[in-house]
Design a protein around this motif. Structure first.
Motif, PDB file in Angstrom:
ATOM      1  N   UNK A 112       1.035  -1.460   0.096  1.00 38.17           N
ATOM      2  CA  UNK A 112      -0.029   0.500  -0.021  1.00 38.17           C
ATOM      3  C   UNK A 112       1.318   1.508   0.241  1.00 38.17           C
ATOM      4  N   UNK A 113       1.733   1.026  -1.038  1.00 38.91           N
ATOM      5  CA  UNK A 113       2.703   2.510  -1.157  1.00 38.91           C
ATOM      6  C   UNK A 113       3.549   2.689   0.007  1.00 38.91           C
ATOM      7  N   UNK A 114       4.215   1.507   1.135  1.00 34.66           N
ATOM      8  CA  UNK A 114       4.754   1.795   1.861  1.00 34.66           C
ATOM      9  C   UNK A 114       5.677   0.820   2.180  1.00 34.66           C
ATOM     10  N   UNK A 115       6.668   0.660   3.192  1.00 32.82           N
ATOM     11  CA  UNK A 115       7.490  -0.361   3.527  1.00 32.82           C
ATOM     12  C   UNK A 115       6.623  -1.791   4.394  1.00 32.82           C
ATOM     13  N   UNK A 116       6.918  -3.017   3.988  1.00 38.63           N
ATOM     14  CA  UNK A 116       5.141  -4.262   4.560  1.00 38.63           C
ATOM     15  C   UNK A 116       6.287  -3.862   6.834  1.00 38.63           C
ATOM     16  N   UNK A 117       5.485  -5.034   7.085  1.00 40.53           N
ATOM     17  CA  UNK A 117       5.644  -4.308   8.435  1.00 40.53           C
ATOM     18  C   UNK A 117       6.276  -5.070   9.049  1.00 40.53           C
ATOM     19  N   UNK A 118       7.025  -6.373   8.268  1.00 36.88           N
ATOM     20  CA  UNK A 118       8.453  -6.998   8.386  1.00 36.88           C
ATOM     21  C   UNK A 118       9.359  -5.711   8.780  1.00 36.88           C
ATOM     22  N   UNK A 119       9.633  -5.139   7.604  1.00 35.25           N
ATOM     23  CA  UNK A 119      10.577  -4.143   7.643  1.00 35.25           C
ATOM     24  C   UNK A 119       9.876  -3.111   8.616  1.00 35.25           C
ATOM     25  N   UNK A 120       8.829  -2.407   8.599  1.00 32.31           N
ATOM     26  CA  UNK A 120       9.084  -1.468   9.624  1.00 32.31           C
ATOM     27  C   UNK A 120       9.158  -1.901  10.899  1.00 32.31           C
ATOM     28  N   UNK A 121       8.741  -3.291  11.618  1.00 32.28           N
ATOM     29  CA  UNK A 121       8.877  -3.870  12.789  1.00 32.28           C
ATOM     30  C   UNK A 121      10.225  -3.941  12.921  1.00 32.28           C
ATOM     31  N   UNK A 122      11.204  -4.324  12.143  1.00 29.62           N
ATOM     32  CA  UNK A 122      13.070  -3.587  12.486  1.00 29.62           C
ATOM     33  C   UNK A 122      12.972  -2.484  12.544  1.00 29.62           C
ATOM     34  N   UNK A 123      12.905  -2.161  11.888  1.00 32.30           N
ATOM     35  CA  UNK A 123      12.767  -0.130  11.486  1.00 32.30           C
ATOM     36  C   UNK A 123      12.737   0.214  13.413  1.00 32.30           C
ATOM     37  N   UNK A 124      11.355   0.061  13.249  1.00 32.77           N
ATOM     38  CA  UNK A 124      10.630  -0.042  14.658  1.00 32.77           C
ATOM     39  C   UNK A 124      11.982  -0.321  15.881  1.00 32.77           C
ATOM     40  N   UNK A 125      12.730  -1.692  15.633  1.00 37.10           N
ATOM     41  CA  UNK A 125      13.584  -1.957  16.734  1.00 37.10           C
ATOM     42  C   UNK A 125      15.090  -0.711  17.206  1.00 37.10           C
ATOM     43  N   UNK A 126      15.214   0.117  16.187  1.00 36.73           N
ATOM     44  CA  UNK A 126      16.316   1.158  15.846  1.00 36.73           C
ATOM     45  C   UNK A 126      16.616   2.285  16.928  1.00 36.73           C
ATOM     46  N   UNK A 127      15.406   2.699  17.449  1.00 35.62           N
ATOM     47  CA  UNK A 127      15.281   3.475  18.067  1.00 35.62           C
ATOM     48  C   UNK A 127      16.561   3.662  19.265  1.00 35.62           C
ATOM     49  N   UNK A 128      16.755   2.802  20.630  1.00 34.71           N
ATOM     50  CA  UNK A 128      17.698   2.750  20.353  1.00 34.71           C
ATOM     51  C   UNK A 128      19.727   3.749  20.156  1.00 34.71           C
ATOM     52  N   UNK A 129      19.759   2.743  18.722  1.00 36.97           N
ATOM     53  CA  UNK A 129      20.608   3.284  18.034  1.00 36.97           C
ATOM     54  C   UNK A 129      20.014   5.092  17.607  1.00 36.97           C
ATOM     55  N   UNK A 130      18.771   5.053  17.045  1.00 33.18           N
ATOM     56  CA  UNK A 130      18.784   6.465  16.758  1.00 33.18           C
ATOM     57  C   UNK A 130      19.192   7.130  17.506  1.00 33.18           C
ATOM     58  N   UNK A 131      18.980   6.666  19.028  1.00 32.03           N
ATOM     59  CA  UNK A 131      18.932   7.978  20.304  1.00 32.03           C
ATOM     60  C   UNK A 131      20.424   7.964  20.583  1.00 32.03           C
ATOM     61  N   UNK A 132      21.363   7.811  19.945  1.00 34.97           N
ATOM     62  CA  UNK A 132      22.741   7.489  21.060  1.00 34.97           C
ATOM     63  C   UNK A 132      23.250   8.178  19.735  1.00 34.97           C
ATOM     64  N   UNK A 133      22.839   7.946  18.205  1.00 32.72           N
ATOM     65  CA  UNK A 133      23.095   8.824  17.503  1.00 32.72           C
ATOM     66  C   UNK A 133      24.559   7.484  16.214  1.00 32.72           C
ATOM     67  N   UNK A 134      23.708   6.828  16.631  1.00 30.95           N
ATOM     68  CA  UNK A 134      24.553   5.236  15.825  1.00 30.95           C
ATOM     69  C   UNK A 134      24.301   5.304  14.691  1.00 30.95           C
ATOM     70  N   UNK A 135      23.067   6.115  14.111  1.00 35.42           N
ATOM     71  CA  UNK A 135      23.222   5.512  12.741  1.00 35.42           C
ATOM     72  C   UNK A 135      23.657   6.958  11.763  1.00 35.42           C
ATOM     73  N   UNK A 136      23.658   7.865  12.384  1.00 35.45           N
ATOM     74  CA  UNK A 136      23.970   9.293  12.087  1.00 35.45           C
ATOM     75  C   UNK A 136      25.318   9.242  11.133  1.00 35.45           C
ATOM     76  N   UNK A 137      25.137  10.139   9.775  1.00 38.75           N
ATOM     77  CA  UNK A 137      26.407  10.146   8.769  1.00 38.75           C
ATOM     78  C   UNK A 137      26.654   8.758   8.241  1.00 38.75           C
TER      79      UNK A 137
END
Length: 196
Positions: free
Chosen positions: A87-112
Motif C-alpha cells: 500500500x505504497x509503504x514498506x511491509x510490516x516486517x520491515x517496519x517492525x525491524x526499523x522500529x527496533x532501531x530507536x536506541x541506535x538512533x537515540x545515541x546517534x549511531x545511525x547518523x552519518x
C-alpha cells in the motif's frame, strides 16, 4: 583506504527482493566490500505464509540468512535496504525491524552512515517511488547520508527511477541487475569517501 563495511537488510515474500539483495551482495563483494546480508524476521502467521507456495518456498530458501539485528547496522559504514511495497509503504516486517532501531538512533549511531534503498511492486504504478521516499524519510530522521542512484549512469536513463532500483514482482532481469550493481557501487563509493 579501509574496506567499506556494508549491511544489506531486506524483506522478501516471493523472492524478488531476495534476488535484488543477492545481486547487491555480489556487486559489493566484487568491489572489495565486507558484506553482511540480513533478512527481516517473518512476522506473518504461518497460515498466511503457507497459503501461498511462492511465499512458503522463499522463506524456506532464506533460512541460512541471518535475521537482521540492530548491531548489524551499527557495524556498517553503508546500509542498503530492500523491500516490496505494501500500500505504497514498506511491509510490516520491515517496519517492525526499523522500529527496533530507536536506541541506535537515540545515541546517534545511525547518523552519518551512507544509506540507499530498493523496492518492488506487483503492478507498474503500485507505489515504488512512494515506498523509496518513505524509506528516505526514515533515514533523514536518523541523520544518515542519502545515496540514491539518481541519473548518475547510463543504465539509470534506461531504468528510469532515480530514487532506487525498483522491480516488478518476479521480474529481476539483466537491466535491473545492472541498476542494482550501479546503485551498490555508488553507495560504496560515497561511504568510502565519508570514511576516508
Amino acid at each position: 583506504m579501509s574496506t567499506v563495511k556494508l549491511t544489506i537488510v531486506f524483506y522478501s515474500s516471493t523472492g524478488t527482493n531476495l534476488e535484488m539483495a543477492r545481486a547487491a551482495q555480489s556487486a559489493a563483494e566484487e568491489a572489495g566490500a565486507e558484506v553482511r546480508l540480513r533478512r527481516c524476521a517473518e512476522t506473518a502467521p504461518d497460515e498466511a505464509v503457507n497459503s501461498r507456495d511462492a511465499w512458503k518456498s522463499t522463506l524456506e530458501r532464506m533460512q541460512e540468512i541471518d535475521i537482521a539485528a540492530p548491531e548489524d547496522l551499527e557495524w556498517a559504514d553503508a546500509l542498503l535496504f530492500s523491500a516490496p511495497t505494501r500500500f505504497a509503504a514498506v511491509p510490516s516486517q520491515m517496519q517492525a525491524f526499523i522500529d527496533t532501531l530507536g536506541p541506535l538512533w537515540n545515541k546517534g549511531a545511525l547518523a552519518g552512515k551512507a544509506v540507499s534503498a530498493m523496492t518492488s511492486t506487483g503492478t507498474r504504478h503500485g507505489g515504488q517511488e512512494t515506498t523509496l521516499i518513505g524509506f528516505y524519510t526514515t533515514f533523514m530522521h536518523w541523520g544518515a547520508i542519502l545515496v540514491p542512484p539518481g541519473y548518475t549512469g547510463e543504465i539509470m536513463f534506461e531504468h528510469g527511477n532515480p530514487y532506487g532500483a525498483s522491480a516488478m514482482a518476479n521480474d529481476v532481469d539483466d537491466t535491473l541487475r545492472s541498476v542494482v550493481e550501479h546503485q551498490t557501487r555508488r553507495l560504496l563509493d560515497v561511504a568510502g569517501k565519508l570514511s576516508a
